[in-house]
Motif scaffolding. Structure first.
Motif, short mmCIF file in Angstrom:
data_model
loop_
_atom_site.label_atom_id
_atom_site.label_comp_id
_atom_site.label_asym_id
_atom_site.label_seq_id
_atom_site.Cartn_x
_atom_site.Cartn_y
_atom_site.Cartn_z
N HIS A 149 0.83 -1.21 0.00
CA HIS A 149 0.00 0.00 0.00
C HIS A 149 0.87 1.26 0.00
O HIS A 149 0.49 2.28 -0.61
CB HIS A 149 -0.94 0.00 1.20
N LEU A 150 2.01 1.23 0.67
CA LEU A 150 2.91 2.38 0.68
C LEU A 150 3.41 2.68 -0.73
O LEU A 150 3.44 3.85 -1.17
CB LEU A 150 4.09 2.14 1.61
N GLU A 151 3.79 1.64 -1.45
CA GLU A 151 4.28 1.85 -2.82
C GLU A 151 3.18 2.39 -3.73
O GLU A 151 3.43 3.26 -4.57
CB GLU A 151 4.84 0.53 -3.36
N ARG A 152 1.96 1.91 -3.56
CA ARG A 152 0.83 2.46 -4.33
C ARG A 152 0.60 3.92 -3.96
O ARG A 152 0.33 4.76 -4.83
CB ARG A 152 -0.43 1.63 -4.07
N GLY A 153 0.69 4.22 -2.65
CA GLY A 153 0.51 5.60 -2.21
C GLY A 153 1.57 6.51 -2.80
O GLY A 153 1.28 7.65 -3.21
N ARG A 154 2.80 6.03 -2.84
CA ARG A 154 3.91 6.81 -3.41
C ARG A 154 3.67 7.07 -4.91
O ARG A 154 3.87 8.18 -5.40
CB ARG A 154 5.23 6.07 -3.19
N ARG A 155 3.21 6.03 -5.60
CA ARG A 155 2.97 6.16 -7.04
C ARG A 155 1.81 7.13 -7.32
O ARG A 155 1.90 7.98 -8.21
CB ARG A 155 2.66 4.78 -7.65
N PHE A 156 0.73 7.01 -6.56
CA PHE A 156 -0.40 7.92 -6.74
C PHE A 156 0.01 9.36 -6.42
O PHE A 156 -0.46 10.31 -7.06
CB PHE A 156 -1.58 7.51 -5.86
N THR A 157 0.88 9.53 -5.42
CA THR A 157 1.37 10.88 -5.09
C THR A 157 2.11 11.49 -6.26
O THR A 157 1.90 12.66 -6.62
CB THR A 157 2.29 10.82 -3.85
N GLU A 158 2.98 10.72 -6.87
CA GLU A 158 3.76 11.21 -8.02
C GLU A 158 2.86 11.53 -9.21
O GLU A 158 3.16 12.43 -10.00
CB GLU A 158 4.80 10.15 -8.42
N GLN A 159 1.73 10.81 -9.33
CA GLN A 159 0.81 11.02 -10.45
C GLN A 159 -0.21 12.11 -10.16
O GLN A 159 -1.05 12.42 -11.02
CB GLN A 159 0.09 9.71 -10.77
N GLY A 160 -0.15 12.69 -8.96
CA GLY A 160 -1.09 13.74 -8.60
C GLY A 160 -2.47 13.26 -8.22
O GLY A 160 -3.40 14.06 -8.11
N GLN A 161 -2.63 11.96 -7.98
CA GLN A 161 -3.92 11.41 -7.56
C GLN A 161 -3.98 11.41 -6.04
O GLN A 161 -3.86 10.38 -5.38
CB GLN A 161 -4.10 10.00 -8.12
N ASP A 162 -4.16 12.59 -5.48
CA ASP A 162 -4.00 12.77 -4.04
C ASP A 162 -5.01 11.98 -3.22
O ASP A 162 -4.66 11.41 -2.17
CB ASP A 162 -4.10 14.25 -3.69
N ARG A 163 -6.26 11.94 -3.64
CA ARG A 163 -7.27 11.22 -2.86
C ARG A 163 -6.92 9.74 -2.76
O ARG A 163 -6.98 9.14 -1.68
CB ARG A 163 -8.65 11.40 -3.49
N ASP A 164 -6.57 9.13 -3.89
CA ASP A 164 -6.20 7.71 -3.89
C ASP A 164 -4.92 7.50 -3.07
O ASP A 164 -4.78 6.49 -2.37
CB ASP A 164 -5.98 7.21 -5.32
N ALA A 165 -3.98 8.43 -3.18
CA ALA A 165 -2.71 8.32 -2.44
C ALA A 165 -2.97 8.35 -0.94
O ALA A 165 -2.41 7.54 -0.18
CB ALA A 165 -1.77 9.45 -2.83
N ILE A 166 -3.82 9.26 -0.49
CA ILE A 166 -4.13 9.35 0.95
C ILE A 166 -4.78 8.06 1.44
O ILE A 166 -4.45 7.54 2.51
CB ILE A 166 -5.04 10.57 1.22
N ALA A 167 -5.70 7.51 0.64
CA ALA A 167 -6.37 6.26 1.04
C ALA A 167 -5.37 5.12 1.17
O ALA A 167 -5.41 4.33 2.13
CB ALA A 167 -7.45 5.91 0.02
N GLU A 168 -4.45 5.01 0.20
CA GLU A 168 -3.45 3.94 0.25
C GLU A 168 -2.51 4.10 1.44
O GLU A 168 -2.15 3.12 2.11
CB GLU A 168 -2.65 3.90 -1.05
N LEU A 169 -2.09 5.31 1.72
CA LEU A 169 -1.17 5.54 2.84
C LEU A 169 -1.85 5.25 4.17
O LEU A 169 -1.22 4.72 5.09
CB LEU A 169 -0.65 6.98 2.80
N ARG A 170 -3.12 5.57 4.28
CA ARG A 170 -3.84 5.27 5.53
C ARG A 170 -3.97 3.76 5.71
O ARG A 170 -3.88 3.26 6.82
CB ARG A 170 -5.20 5.95 5.53
N ARG A 171 -4.20 3.03 4.62
CA ARG A 171 -4.25 1.56 4.71
C ARG A 171 -2.89 1.01 5.16
O ARG A 171 -2.82 0.09 5.98
CB ARG A 171 -4.63 0.96 3.36
N SER A 172 -1.83 1.58 4.61
CA SER A 172 -0.48 1.13 4.99
C SER A 172 -0.22 1.38 6.46
O SER A 172 0.31 0.52 7.17
CB SER A 172 0.55 1.85 4.12
N LEU A 173 -0.61 2.55 6.95
CA LEU A 173 -0.36 2.89 8.36
C LEU A 173 -1.25 2.11 9.29
O LEU A 173 -0.90 1.88 10.45
CB LEU A 173 -0.56 4.40 8.55
#
Length: 542
Positions: free
Chosen positions: A430-454
């Motif tokens: 989930h962290l890697e997905r969050g990092r990738r979404f962050t780089e792509q500017g998909q902030d909502r998806d990135a936040i969701a993935e990072l919260r799942r990781s945490l």
């Protein structure tokens, strides 16, 4: 055929379908052997009890030859934790995986059969380091020769176990053993009672049956009878120490704390035990004894010194310090508890209270959120009438149920290590997905993935840092400050200090922003981002 299936959950259910199922197992103990219940393929009614009985007998024979054989109680506890039915027929892959998860080096499987009056037992060893399955070993004879059959079988299954040694195990009368095993596997408590009493009638000195009766009485809540039956075990019996420890457990449940304390002290003077020390701490906690007889924190601390990786002992020590109104010491040990077992919601909840009392409000909020994610019950703590003056309920201390269980402790460590490894791997995904979404500017998806990781791994510095940057990028300044504060709590880094300074500056707190930049430059004097932000702060106050 039962197979290990199901979803991976944060509390650590181990499953075959998760990606980590094929990953490297915990370190194996070269002498640890798991003997599974034997199959009864013919479904011969006269042999139903020997499926479990064969496992018991072979385990005892291997232990008598010096092998570290996993006991039935330890096996059942591991199966329960892994959500595997105790009577399941397992595939070879599941057998291997179970052995790896409990840290065994070898697993023994087999079957029993009866043809006329001839009893036949087949067994083979699986060596987990190589995955090699040995040839099938067969022993047979009249059912009345049950013990000699397993005495011959044991050295053939594990030829290196106690080479040249004779079995020293003292077997009960066959009728007593048969009734004992039938009592263990019976489905109703009434039937269990009847068989165990029959075992004792056939052989009054068969103390394993008494210990089984103690467990049965305890499960039924009849602690008076449990205490009575455990007290019947003679001093010279090899089961005396286990019986004394269980008698103390009964006395604790009966609130006979003085008697339990004296009994446990006697056991501790005989041989050091972390479990005995832990339960001495339980007694002191519950009876509120004066320090002259030893504070609860003293006994829990001594238990931790004997077994440093026991999450329950760490929790008890932190909880006891909380009850002694020492929140800083409480927070220290509760951090150890959640480090050892990140999915321990109760430890997160008490840690939240200790951090709040210590003035660490942001970290407290994070721990409280984690606790509520792990279980909804912690939200009800605030609804108690005494919540304002007593934010943590009484009665959370964790009792130990075995006096001497180094092997069980090792199994717990192996299981927990496997659970944590799988959680870390899913968290990393989930962290890697969050990092990738962050780089792509998909902030909502990135936040969701990072919260799942945490949720799976709460103390990831990078995940909190990324989350803080995303919140800051979306104008959620207060949430950014919280996430970045926790990132620094997990690990103090210059990039996190710089981002926190940016968040403070965005919120109009120039003094706090300057403080964080100064700390960043102490950690990394040449960090360009810190110098650039420092110049911005200076320009903003001119």
């Amino acid at each position: 055929m039962f197979r290990l299936l199901g979803p991976l959950v944060a509390c650590g259910a181990i499953v075959a379908s998760s990606p980590a199922f094929a990953q490297a197992p915990p370190a194996l103990d070269s002498s640890r052997v798991l003997v599974l219940p034997f199959d009864n393929p013919s479904r011969e009614p006269r042999l139903y009890w020997l499926s479990e009985g064969a496992s018991l007998l072979l385990t005892q024979e291997l232990a008598a030859r010096g092998t570290t054989a996993i006991s039935r109680d330890e096996r059942l506890a591991a199966f329960q934790r892994l959500q595997v039915p105790p009577v399941a027929t397992l595939s070879r892959a599941s057998v291997i995986r179970l052995g790896e998860l409990v840290g065994a080096a070898e697993v023994v499987t087999g079957s029993v059969a009866l043809s006329g009056n001839t009893f036949e037992v087949r067994a083979r060893r699986i060596q987990l380091d190589s995955g090699r399955m040995d040839q099938m070993h067969i022993e047979a004879g009249p059912l009345t020769d049950l013990y000699p059959i397993f005495e011959r079988l044991a050295p053939r299954v594990l030829p290196d176990a106690g080479r040249g040694q004779e079995s020293a195990h003292q077997h009960p009368m066959p009728a007593a053993f048969e009734n004992f095993v039938k009592g263990l596997v019976a489905e109703s408590s009434a039937t269990q009672h009847a068989y165990l009493q029959a075992a004792l009638k056939a052989e009054p000195t068969f103390d394993q049956a008494r210990l089984a009766l103690w467990s049965l009485h305890t499960e039924e809540g009849d602690h008076v009878r449990a205490l009575a039956v455990s007290s019947e075990v003679a001093t010279l019996s090899p089961d005396w120490r286990a019986a004394q420890f269980r008698a103390a457990l009964s006395e604790i449940r009966l609130t006979r704390y003085d008697a339990a304390f004296n009994r446990l002290k006697a056991l501790q003077s005989q041989a050091p035990s972390a479990a005995v020390l832990n339960n001495l701490g339980i007694v002191q906690l519950r009876r509120g004894s004066p320090p002259a007889s030893g504070r609860a924190t003293y006994f829990f601390d001594q238990a931790m010194k004997l077994v440093p990786d026991d999450a329950d002992h760490a929790f008890n020590l932190g909880y006891a310090y909380w009850l002694e109104r020492d929140p800083k010491s409480s927070a220290y040990w509760l951090r150890q508890a959640v480090r050892l077992n990140p999915a321990d919601g109760e430890a997160h909840a008490v840690l939240a209270a200790a951090l709040q009392a210590s003035g660490a409000a942001t970290e407290s909020a994070r721990e409280r959120e984690l606790a509520r994610q792990l279980s909804s019950e912690f939200a009800d703590w605030d609804k108690r009438p005494t919540a304002a003056t007593e934010p943590v309920p009484r009665g959370l201390e964790r009792i130990s149920f075995y006096a001497d269980r180094p092997l069980a402790d090792a199994i717990d460590v192996a299981l927990l290590a496997s659970e944590q490894r799988e959680q870390r791997e899913v968290a990393q995904f989930h962290l890697e997905r969050g990092r990738r979404f962050t780089e792509q500017g998909q902030d909502r998806d990135a936040i969701a993935e990072l919260r799942r990781s945490l949720y799976l791994a709460p103390y990831q510095t990078e995940a909190h840092l990324l989350l803080g940057r995303l919140y800051l990028r979306n104008g959620r300044t207060a949430e950014a400050i919280d996430a970045l504060t926790i990132s620094l709590w997990s690990q103090d880094t210059a990039p996190a200090r710089v981002t926190l300074a940016e968040a403070y500056l965005a919120g109009g707190d120039v003094v706090a922003a300057q403080r964080e930049v100064d700390r960043a430059l102490l950690l990394a004097p040449d960090l360009v981002e810190a110098k650039t932000l420092q110049e911005r702060i200076r320009n903003s106050v001119r």
